[in-house]
Design a protein around this motif. Structure first.
Motif, PDB file in Angstrom:
ATOM      1  N   PHE A  92       0.831  -1.204   0.000  1.00 55.04           N
ATOM      2  CA  PHE A  92       0.000   0.000   0.000  1.00 55.04           C
ATOM      3  C   PHE A  92       0.868   1.258   0.000  1.00 55.04           C
ATOM      4  O   PHE A  92       0.621   2.207  -0.760  1.00 55.04           O
ATOM      5  N   LEU A  93       1.895   1.269   0.853  1.00 51.63           N
ATOM      6  CA  LEU A  93       2.775   2.435   0.928  1.00 51.63           C
ATOM      7  C   LEU A  93       3.533   2.640  -0.371  1.00 51.63           C
ATOM      8  O   LEU A  93       3.733   3.776  -0.825  1.00 51.63           O
ATOM      9  N   LYS A 126      -2.084   5.943   2.002  1.00 55.11           N
ATOM     10  CA  LYS A 126      -1.996   5.927   3.453  1.00 55.11           C
ATOM     11  C   LYS A 126      -2.586   4.601   3.934  1.00 55.11           C
ATOM     12  O   LYS A 126      -3.407   3.992   3.248  1.00 55.11           O
ATOM     13  N   VAL A 127      -2.188   4.184   5.122  1.00 59.06           N
ATOM     14  CA  VAL A 127      -2.674   2.918   5.659  1.00 59.06           C
ATOM     15  C   VAL A 127      -3.169   3.124   7.088  1.00 59.06           C
ATOM     16  O   VAL A 127      -2.431   3.603   7.951  1.00 59.06           O
ATOM     17  N   LYS A 128      -4.415   2.758   7.307  1.00 59.87           N
ATOM     18  CA  LYS A 128      -4.984   2.769   8.650  1.00 59.87           C
ATOM     19  C   LYS A 128      -4.819   1.361   9.221  1.00 59.87           C
ATOM     20  O   LYS A 128      -5.407   0.409   8.713  1.00 59.87           O
ATOM     21  N   VAL A 129      -3.979   1.231  10.223  1.00 59.14           N
ATOM     22  CA  VAL A 129      -3.711  -0.072  10.831  1.00 59.14           C
ATOM     23  C   VAL A 129      -4.560  -0.191  12.095  1.00 59.14           C
ATOM     24  O   VAL A 129      -4.473   0.650  12.995  1.00 59.14           O
ATOM     25  N   THR A 130      -5.380  -1.234  12.140  1.00 62.93           N
ATOM     26  CA  THR A 130      -6.298  -1.423  13.263  1.00 62.93           C
ATOM     27  C   THR A 130      -5.969  -2.705  14.021  1.00 62.93           C
ATOM     28  O   THR A 130      -5.904  -3.786  13.426  1.00 62.93           O
ATOM     29  N   ILE A 131      -5.727  -2.575  15.316  1.00 57.67           N
ATOM     30  CA  ILE A 131      -5.553  -3.736  16.184  1.00 57.67           C
ATOM     31  C   ILE A 131      -6.908  -4.030  16.820  1.00 57.67           C
ATOM     32  O   ILE A 131      -7.499  -3.161  17.471  1.00 57.67           O
ATOM     33  N   MET A 132      -7.419  -5.232  16.618  1.00 62.47           N
ATOM     34  CA  MET A 132      -8.725  -5.609  17.150  1.00 62.47           C
ATOM     35  C   MET A 132      -8.568  -6.440  18.422  1.00 62.47           C
ATOM     36  O   MET A 132      -7.980  -7.528  18.390  1.00 62.47           O
ATOM     37  N   PHE A 133      -9.069  -5.902  19.534  1.00 59.60           N
ATOM     38  CA  PHE A 133      -9.002  -6.608  20.818  1.00 59.60           C
ATOM     39  C   PHE A 133     -10.296  -7.384  21.052  1.00 59.60           C
ATOM     40  O   PHE A 133     -11.387  -6.893  20.763  1.00 59.60           O
ATOM     41  N   ARG A 134     -10.152  -8.570  21.570  1.00 60.46           N
ATOM     42  CA  ARG A 134     -11.324  -9.396  21.905  1.00 60.46           C
ATOM     43  C   ARG A 134     -11.222  -9.860  23.353  1.00 60.46           C
ATOM     44  O   ARG A 134     -10.148 -10.239  23.823  1.00 60.46           O
ATOM     45  N   ILE A 153       9.693   1.650   8.111  1.00 56.13           N
ATOM     46  CA  ILE A 153      10.163   3.027   8.259  1.00 56.13           C
ATOM     47  C   ILE A 153      10.789   3.589   6.975  1.00 56.13           C
ATOM     48  O   ILE A 153      10.791   4.790   6.738  1.00 56.13           O
ATOM     49  N   ASP A 154      11.319   2.701   6.122  1.00 52.18           N
ATOM     50  CA  ASP A 154      11.919   3.169   4.876  1.00 52.18           C
ATOM     51  C   ASP A 154      10.867   3.641   3.870  1.00 52.18           C
ATOM     52  O   ASP A 154      11.187   4.401   2.951  1.00 52.18           O
ATOM     53  N   LEU A 155       9.632   3.185   4.030  1.00 53.57           N
ATOM     54  CA  LEU A 155       8.578   3.510   3.073  1.00 53.57           C
ATOM     55  C   LEU A 155       7.571   4.521   3.601  1.00 53.57           C
ATOM     56  O   LEU A 155       6.955   5.255   2.816  1.00 53.57           O
ATOM     57  N   GLY A 156       7.375   4.551   4.922  1.00 56.38           N
ATOM     58  CA  GLY A 156       6.358   5.447   5.459  1.00 56.38           C
ATOM     59  C   GLY A 156       6.664   5.884   6.877  1.00 56.38           C
ATOM     60  O   GLY A 156       7.606   5.406   7.509  1.00 56.38           O
ATOM     61  N   PHE A 157       5.841   6.792   7.368  1.00 57.16           N
ATOM     62  CA  PHE A 157       6.018   7.327   8.720  1.00 57.16           C
ATOM     63  C   PHE A 157       4.662   7.335   9.427  1.00 57.16           C
ATOM     64  O   PHE A 157       3.611   7.231   8.797  1.00 57.16           O
TER      65      PHE A 157
END
Length: 201
Positions: free
Chosen positions: A122-123, A128-136, A158-162
């Motif tokens: 994606f990067l 842009k990338v929305k990273v979601t951690i799903m807690f159960r 880190i080399d591709l995005g921030f």
């Protein structure tokens, strides 16, 4: 005295509330010439006469000022050029696409590498990338697992995005947004598989 006719045909970007010519109902104005020169405070009759003599419009550009500031200009040409600039700006504006990648806090190494590769792709494509951690269940009492996982992912790419938006708890989820570096050369976009790619408007 006949006030100059208003040339109010033009693009939609010109301020609709701008008063011109005989619509300006004040005794005096602070006049600005067609080249930006300061003429000074003059009676409205004199300002309208100067507009007629110059074959221009008298346009109120700062109605809140005391006295209001008016400028001599070709209002129709101004509106047309403003509309052209607005269209050009919209043409040059890039559509921001946000992809989404979901992870679980106790993800196994193989799944992590797969998800990370999606984020890398994606990067590389400039998204842009929305990273979601799903807690159960009980995982919700261990937010540090999500923080560590997001930090690890950010360091791995880190080399591709921030990190554009740091990790934040949102109900049962923890969210972080990654953005590509502006210097990153985007790669041609391939058809994404629906089970891994999630695009948000």
């Amino acid at each position: 005295m006949t006030a100059p006719s208003s040339r109010d045909r033009g693009g939609p970007t010109a301020a609709p509330e701008a008063r011109i010519n005989d619509r300006i109902r004040v005794p005096e104005v602070r006049l600005v010439g067609p080249n930006g020169e300061q003429v000074g405070i003059v009676r409205i009759e004199d300002a309208l006469r100067l507009a007629v003599e110059a074959d221009l419009d008298l346009v109120e550009v700062a109605p809140q000022a005391r006295p209001p500031v008016c400028k001599l200009m070709d209002y129709g040409k101004y509106k047309y050029e403003s509309a052209q600039k607005a269209r050009e700006s919209r043409r040059n504006q890039q559509l921001t696409v946000i992809k989404e990648q979901k992870l679980r806090p106790k993800i196994d190494p193989h799944d992590y590498e797969t998800k990370k590769n999606h984020v890398v792709r994606f990067l590389e494509h400039g998204h842009k990338v929305k990273v979601t951690i799903m807690f159960r269940g009980r995982e919700q009492s261990r937010p540090e697992l999500g923080f560590r996982l997001l930090q690890r992912l950010a360091e791995d790419v880190i080399d591709l995005g921030f990190v554009e938006s740091s990790a934040k708890q949102d109900g049962r989820n923890m969210i972080m947004v990654l953005a590509p570096h502006k210097t990153t050369k985007t790669r041609p976009i391939k058809t994404a598989t629906p089970e891994t790619d999630s695009e948000q408007e």
